[in-house]
Design an enzyme around this catalytic site. Structure first.
Site, PDB file in Angstrom:
ATOM      1  N   ASP A 148       0.852  -1.191   0.000  1.00  0.00           N
ATOM      2  CA  ASP A 148       0.000   0.000   0.000  1.00  0.00           C
ATOM      3  C   ASP A 148       0.888   1.240   0.000  1.00  0.00           C
ATOM      4  O   ASP A 148       1.684   1.447   0.922  1.00  0.00           O
ATOM      5  CB  ASP A 148      -0.902  -0.017   1.247  1.00  0.00           C
ATOM      6  CG  ASP A 148      -1.811   1.187   1.294  1.00  0.00           C
ATOM      7  OD1 ASP A 148      -2.496   1.445   0.300  1.00  0.00           O
ATOM      8  OD2 ASP A 148      -1.819   1.881   2.323  1.00  0.00           O
ATOM      9  N   THR A 181      -3.328   5.423  -4.040  1.00  0.00           N
ATOM     10  CA  THR A 181      -2.243   6.097  -3.314  1.00  0.00           C
ATOM     11  C   THR A 181      -0.906   5.941  -4.033  1.00  0.00           C
ATOM     12  O   THR A 181      -0.078   6.844  -3.995  1.00  0.00           O
ATOM     13  CB  THR A 181      -2.125   5.530  -1.884  1.00  0.00           C
ATOM     14  OG1 THR A 181      -2.021   4.105  -1.962  1.00  0.00           O
ATOM     15  CG2 THR A 181      -3.323   5.879  -1.052  1.00  0.00           C
ATOM     16  N   THR A 182      -0.690   4.793  -4.679  1.00  0.00           N
ATOM     17  CA  THR A 182       0.554   4.591  -5.437  1.00  0.00           C
ATOM     18  C   THR A 182       0.477   5.310  -6.777  1.00  0.00           C
ATOM     19  O   THR A 182       1.433   5.978  -7.190  1.00  0.00           O
ATOM     20  CB  THR A 182       0.803   3.083  -5.662  1.00  0.00           C
ATOM     21  OG1 THR A 182       0.758   2.411  -4.404  1.00  0.00           O
ATOM     22  CG2 THR A 182       2.145   2.839  -6.308  1.00  0.00           C
ATOM     23  N   ASP A 474      -9.243  -0.163   2.202  1.00  0.00           N
ATOM     24  CA  ASP A 474      -9.196   0.537   0.909  1.00  0.00           C
ATOM     25  C   ASP A 474     -10.464   0.258   0.106  1.00  0.00           C
ATOM     26  O   ASP A 474     -11.071   1.162  -0.459  1.00  0.00           O
ATOM     27  CB  ASP A 474      -7.976   0.083   0.094  1.00  0.00           C
ATOM     28  CG  ASP A 474      -6.675   0.687   0.610  1.00  0.00           C
ATOM     29  OD1 ASP A 474      -6.754   1.474   1.563  1.00  0.00           O
ATOM     30  OD2 ASP A 474      -5.605   0.365   0.073  1.00  0.00           O
TER      31      ASP A 474
END
Length: 614
Positions: A148, A181-182, A474
């Site tokens: 994550d 998020t990445t 998530d």
């Protein structure tokens, strides 16, 4: 000091206008030229003289005879001293340990730091992304295994200021929509990589920013034209949510059982009835069994045991949730000084303490409750009194536990009990003890807040359970946002290729240097499907070229299918993403890149020193 654009050596800044005006304007003689040497520099700006023996910058000319030459040398010395004084005055603005980087050096430091962070998390992107092990240097040397992006970046201690901007946008993305998020960090890093090339080509940062803004607006409009919205059709909308949940989970540790967990996540989010408050969904981790043994249970589960001699099952429960001291039935010997002349008086003091506690318990029982949940300890004497009254007393419930219990049962946390009418009690239909694995827990079912539910995760170890919880969180975040904003898109690199195609067309229509920035934005977007393919061990150049060709046909649904290792139809394969996630990734990454591009100076402040207080 002044850094020249042509990359020449640093030169001193010119002297002030007053010093220049003092110098005489006279023609330079051949005799004096021999005395000074063939190449003579101007005393003001250090430029070589032109063929008229005059400085091409400040038009100052050198003296012709020895007498004037001496006076000229004195004036040159004054000018040099004035220049040094000005430089020292600028340096003295900052404290001794402060430092600053200007211009090109500051910009390069920002670019390099941000790109390094993007490269760090790039290998975790996509369904075949790799995990990172994060080992703490603190007590216990705790280990976290995760892919994550937000969790990885939160754990890093970064010194580079531009890199911290990327860490912040990753945190905001995690808080706002839960997923992407990445992607947001990788896209921002690629935008800066392209911007670095443009800056090297002498394109001004503000021109690049203007081009990026036009491209971001064009890319967002391209997505809006292709969104799918099935909110009116309940069955199709549930199917869309299932596909989004499976797409989100397929890059996580839960990918092997994604259908099972997607079903759980969708059921839990539908119970919220449109709310985005995930407090009502409790996640409990219990080591043992396999991930597939995880289940969703309606109501609330408290990780505590029921005490000895207390009722194990209560129907139509009235619950008082409290945070109060229930451990003062004995004299605290440590820290207390009691002087008595006999043990009888000690017994009297203890008796008074017990009476005081008995009064407190009677006040609590006056609320007409049959379940008492306390944040703090409950000692043996009050526990015995509660058991005699047929009240279930639960002690030392963790603070998060009682906060959530108060929320789902409709009660409020009380600290004083003098006015029973002002205390709001919680209600539920049934309280009973249940077993999960080897542990006993207390289950509250039929709670007042009907949308409350608990997800019990089972797994081989704490590391697996922690990563499973992050993955499920998530998915829950994305689904709760999609219930409110029901627009969805296809996944697998499809949105990036759609945006890149539209941005390329905009670049062709745009005149001037902005078109270079718009083209660079398109190349940065294509880096996302390229990275997904690279991480899966596929030939990214071949796949992206095929994908680009496919997208030139109208209504194309092509994306990268990493399972088969080829370009495939994303709609047929059920790979969907939430529009809100893609929009947040696009806008956040563009704004972060703009912010870093604007930087032309980095000032590091001197550390504060502790003053000597002696």
């Amino acid at each position: 000091m002044q850094i020249l654009e042509d990359g020449g050596p640093p030169r001193a800044p010119p002297a002030s206008k007053e010093v220049v005006e003092k110098l005489p304007v006279i023609v330079f003689s051949e005799e004096m030229l021999k005395k000074l040497g063939a190449e003579v520099e101007c005393c003001i700006c250090k430029e070589n003289l032109d063929e008229h023996n005059s400085c091409p910058i400040c038009r100052h000319e050198l003296p012709t005879d020895d007498q004037k030459y001496e006076s000229w040398k004195e004036r040159e010395k004054e000018a040099e001293e004035e220049r040094k004084g000005a430089e020292n005055a600028i340096d003295k603005i900052f404290k001794d340990d402060a430092s600053e980087e200007k211009g090109e050096r500051a910009r390069m430091a920002s670019f390099i730091g941000a790109m390094a962070v993007a490269d760090l998390v790039k290998s975790t992107l996509g369904p075949k992304g790799m995990d990172k092990i994060l080992q703490s240097t603190g007590r216990g040397h705790s280990v976290t295994v995760t892919n994550d992006g937000a969790t990885i970046l939160k754990s890093l201690h970064i010194d580079n200021p531009a890199a911290k901007v990327l860490v912040d946008i990753s945190k905001v993305q995690d808080d706002e929509v839960g997923d992407g998020t990445t992607s947001v960090v990788v896209l921002a890093g690629e935008l800066l990589r392209e911007a670095e090339k443009l800056v090297t080509s002498k394109i001004h940062p503000m021109t690049i920013i203007a081009g990026y803004r036009m491209a971001a607006e064009c890319a967002r409009d391209a997505l809006l034209k292709r969104v799918i919205d099935n909110k009116e059709n309940a069955e199709k909308f549930r199917s869309d949510l299932m596909k989004i949940a499976m797409t989100t989970l397929c890059s996580k540790i839960l990918s092997q059982d994604k259908e099972h967990f997607a079903e759980m996540a969708v059921d839990a989010v539908f119970r919220l009835k449109g709310s985005t408050n995930l407090e009502a969904i409790q996640i409990i981790k219990k080591p043992g069994g396999s991930l597939r043994d995880s289940f969703l249970d309606e109501g609330f589960i408290l990780d505590k045991k029921i005490g000895i001699g207390q009722p194990k099952r209560i129907e139509n429960a009235k619950i008082l949730v409290a945070n109060t001291a229930m451990d003062t039935d004995k004299v605290k010997i440590y820290g207390a000084r009691v002087r008595v002349d006999s043990m009888t008086k000690v017994a009297q003091i203890e008796g008074a303490e017990k009476e005081k506690m008995k009064d407190k318990v009677n006040k609590i029982l006056a609320h007409g409750i049959n379940c008492f949940v306390n944040r703090q300890l409950i000692y043996n004497f009050p526990e015995e009194l509660f058991a005699d009254a047929g009240v279930l007393a639960i002690e030392h419930a963790d603070f998060e536990g009682i906060e959530r219990l108060g929320l789902v049962t409709g009660g409020e946390i009380a600290s004083t009990f003098d006015n029973p009418e002002s205390v709001k009690l919680g209600h539920c239909k049934l309280i009973e003890e249940i077993m999960i694995g080897e542990d006993k827990l207390i289950h509250f079912s039929g709670v007042e807040m009907g949308q409350a539910c608990s997800i019990v995760l089972r797994g081989a170890s704490h590391h697996v359970l922690d990563e499973a919880e992050r993955s499920l969180h998530d998915a829950l975040c994305v689904l709760s946002q999609t219930v409110n904003d029901s627009r969805v898109l296809l996944g697998g690199g499809w949105p990036e290729m759609v945006m890149a195609k539209e941005v390329d067309e905009l670049a062709r229509k745009t005149a001037g240097k902005k078109s270079h920035a718009i083209e660079a934005f398109s190349r940065a977007l294509v880096a996302i499907p390229t990275t997904i393919a690279d991480n899966a061990g596929l030939d990214s150049a071949e796949l992206v070229a095929q994908l680009r060709a496919e997208h030139h046909t109208e209504g194309c649904n092509a994306g990268i299918d990493v399972i088969s290792g080829a370009v495939g139809d994303m709609e047929e394969r059920g790979i969907y993403e939430a529009f809100k996630v893609k929009q947040a990734v696009l806008l956040s990454a563009t704004e972060a890149a703009e912010m870093i591009l604007r930087v032309d100076e980095i000032i590091t402040c001197a550390p504060r020193r502790r003053e000597d207080r002696m």
